[in-house]
Scaffold this active site. Structure first.
Site, PDB file in Angstrom:
ATOM      1  N   LEU A  16      11.276 -20.436  -4.236  1.00  0.00           N
ATOM      2  CA  LEU A  16      10.359 -19.519  -3.695  1.00  0.00           C
ATOM      3  C   LEU A  16       9.062 -19.454  -4.573  1.00  0.00           C
ATOM      4  O   LEU A  16       9.150 -19.523  -5.915  1.00  0.00           O
ATOM      5  CB  LEU A  16      10.860 -18.146  -3.609  1.00  0.00           C
ATOM      6  CG  LEU A  16       9.741 -16.989  -3.422  1.00  0.00           C
ATOM      7  CD1 LEU A  16       9.338 -17.119  -2.002  1.00  0.00           C
ATOM      8  CD2 LEU A  16      10.372 -15.514  -3.602  1.00  0.00           C
ATOM      9  N   ASP A  36       0.847  -1.168   0.130  1.00  0.00           N
ATOM     10  CA  ASP A  36      -0.045  -0.013  -0.011  1.00  0.00           C
ATOM     11  C   ASP A  36       0.918   1.290  -0.241  1.00  0.00           C
ATOM     12  O   ASP A  36       1.815   1.246   0.491  1.00  0.00           O
ATOM     13  CB  ASP A  36      -1.123  -0.088   1.304  1.00  0.00           C
ATOM     14  CG  ASP A  36      -2.162   0.770   1.060  1.00  0.00           C
ATOM     15  OD1 ASP A  36      -2.344   1.697   0.100  1.00  0.00           O
ATOM     16  OD2 ASP A  36      -2.670   1.067   2.069  1.00  0.00           O
ATOM     17  N   HIS A  50       3.042   3.471  -8.879  1.00  0.00           N
ATOM     18  CA  HIS A  50       2.916   1.886  -9.015  1.00  0.00           C
ATOM     19  C   HIS A  50       4.380   1.597 -10.089  1.00  0.00           C
ATOM     20  O   HIS A  50       4.818   0.479  -9.628  1.00  0.00           O
ATOM     21  CB  HIS A  50       1.774   1.841 -10.093  1.00  0.00           C
ATOM     22  CG  HIS A  50       0.575   2.177  -9.424  1.00  0.00           C
ATOM     23  ND1 HIS A  50       0.485   1.851  -8.017  1.00  0.00           N
ATOM     24  CD2 HIS A  50      -0.498   2.901  -9.757  1.00  0.00           C
ATOM     25  CE1 HIS A  50      -1.016   2.396  -7.737  1.00  0.00           C
ATOM     26  NE2 HIS A  50      -1.511   3.237  -8.794  1.00  0.00           N
TER      27      HIS A  50
HETATM   28  C1  FPP Z   1      -1.451   0.202  -3.624  1.00  0.00           C
HETATM   29  O1  FPP Z   1      -1.191   1.563  -3.580  1.00  0.00           O
HETATM   30  C2  FPP Z   1      -0.984  -0.577  -4.685  1.00  0.00           C
HETATM   31  C3  FPP Z   1      -1.784  -1.177  -5.576  1.00  0.00           C
HETATM   32  C4  FPP Z   1      -3.144  -0.962  -5.754  1.00  0.00           C
HETATM   33  C5  FPP Z   1      -1.069  -1.758  -6.708  1.00  0.00           C
HETATM   34  C6  FPP Z   1      -0.012  -2.519  -6.443  1.00  0.00           C
HETATM   35  C7  FPP Z   1       0.797  -2.778  -7.758  1.00  0.00           C
HETATM   36  C8  FPP Z   1       2.327  -2.593  -8.043  1.00  0.00           C
HETATM   37  C9  FPP Z   1       3.122  -2.404  -6.967  1.00  0.00           C
HETATM   38  C10 FPP Z   1       2.896  -2.773  -9.232  1.00  0.00           C
HETATM   39  C11 FPP Z   1       2.797  -4.070  -9.960  1.00  0.00           C
HETATM   40  C12 FPP Z   1       2.856  -5.424  -9.080  1.00  0.00           C
HETATM   41  C13 FPP Z   1       3.450  -6.264  -9.549  1.00  0.00           C
HETATM   42  C14 FPP Z   1       3.358  -7.502  -8.751  1.00  0.00           C
HETATM   43  C15 FPP Z   1       4.203  -6.444 -10.740  1.00  0.00           C
HETATM   44  P1  FPP Z   1      -2.194   2.762  -3.839  1.00  0.00           P
HETATM   45  O2  FPP Z   1      -2.405   3.109  -4.918  1.00  0.00           O
HETATM   46  O3  FPP Z   1      -3.426   2.236  -3.061  1.00  0.00           O
HETATM   47  O4  FPP Z   1      -1.543   3.817  -2.703  1.00  0.00           O
HETATM   48  P2  FPP Z   1      -2.394   4.798  -1.896  1.00  0.00           P
HETATM   49  O5  FPP Z   1      -3.313   4.253  -0.943  1.00  0.00           O
HETATM   50  O6  FPP Z   1      -1.468   5.991  -1.291  1.00  0.00           O
HETATM   51  O7  FPP Z   1      -3.279   5.760  -2.823  1.00  0.00           O
END
Ligand code: FPP
Length: 255
Positions: free
Chosen positions: A132, A21, A38
């Site tokens: 893993l 997050d 991201h």
């Molecule tokens: C949460 O941060 C993150 C996500 C919803 C997406 C996670 C994706 C990645 C890390 C990239 C791709 C992953 C892989 C496995 C290749 P948020 O957008 O909710 O952040 P915020 O709460 O600060 O708005």
């Protein structure tokens, strides 16, 4: 602190689940847009996957896209799907070389066809690895998963394959997307929120929960080690008393 030397390698969690997050908030702090967060988050994924493999963790589950994430702005959803496809395409060879086996849990059919195809190729390519197990939760929510399991079992009851009175916890768990994985002992959520957000609700029944204020794009192997060290300081009681746990440990040592 160097947590690497403090960790007891004989008592590692077998399975760590992470809610990644804070990509958006991290990007905002840098004066950038959410998608930049991201992209940077992928660097953390890389570091944590390699770190987990080096430490000797057997299963790592990452919440990459929730059922609820489909409701985000269209451009962000599109960017996340592209990022997933490009990342898997770019990283598949390295996953294979490094002994990482890829799995996906979630409603795969709801993903764009190109995403399903890339994931399936990487799953097949890495199917013989066993260092893993990397489990990506994609278009996943625990309520979706539990409902899906209930539907499957309902069909089996209707067909007469099982009687309702013979359904136990083990039988139910065998119908979850995680049927072939052990339950996580440790769940980490980054970025300061103290919630489970529809993640592995069944499987986290006895997991230790660890929350850190660090945003996901800043989360690195050193933070993972700190979380494992913190986990090892806790007493896991599974509903028993402290005395029962220490007696059981003494008996195991004696026999
Ligand atoms: C949460 O941060 C993150 C996500 C919803 C997406 C996670 C994706 C990645 C890390 C990239 C791709 C992953 C892989 C496995 C290749 P948020 O957008 O909710 O952040 P915020 O709460 O600060 O708005």
């Amino acid at each position: 602190m160097d947590y690497s030397s403090l960790i007891d390698r004989t008592r590692l969690p077998k399975h760590i689940a992470i809610i990644m997050d804070g990509n958006g908030r991290w990007a905002k702090e840098q004066g950038k847009d959410r998608v930049y967060g991201h992209h940077e988050g992928v660097l953390s994924v890389r570091d944590i996957v390699n770190g987990a493999a080096e430490i000797g963790i057997s299963y790592l589950t990452l919440y990459a896209f929730s059922t609820e994430n489909w409701n985000r702005p269209k451009e962000e959803v599109k960017a996340l799907m592209e990022l997933l496809v490009n990342t898997i395409r770019r990283e598949a060879d390295d996953l294979k070389k490094n002994g990482v086996r890829l799995h996906v849990i979630g409603d795969m059919e709801s993903l764009p066809v190109i995403c399903q195809k890339e994931m399936q190729e990487a799953i097949d390519m890495t199917a013989h690895n066993d260092r893993l197990n990397l489990v990506l939760a994609l278009s996943y929510s625990a309520r979706w998963e539990i409902t899906h399991a209930a539907k499957m079992i309902g069909r089996e009851v209707a067909l007469g394959t099982i009687r309702p009175e013979d359904i136990d916890e083990n039988y139910f768990a065998q119908h979850l997307a995680t049927a072939s994985f052990p339950d996580p002992e440790l769940m980490i959520r980054t970025s300061g929120e103290h919630r489970i957000s529809n993640y592995l609700l069944w499987q986290l029944a006895y997991a230790e929960l660890y929350f850190t204020p660090v945003h996901w794009p800043a989360f690195r192997k050193a933070h993972l080690l700190e979380a494992i060290y913190n986990y090892q300081q806790r007493e896991r009681r599974f509903g028993l008393t402290s005395e029962q746990i220490s007696n059981a440990t003494k008996n195991t040592v004696q026999h």
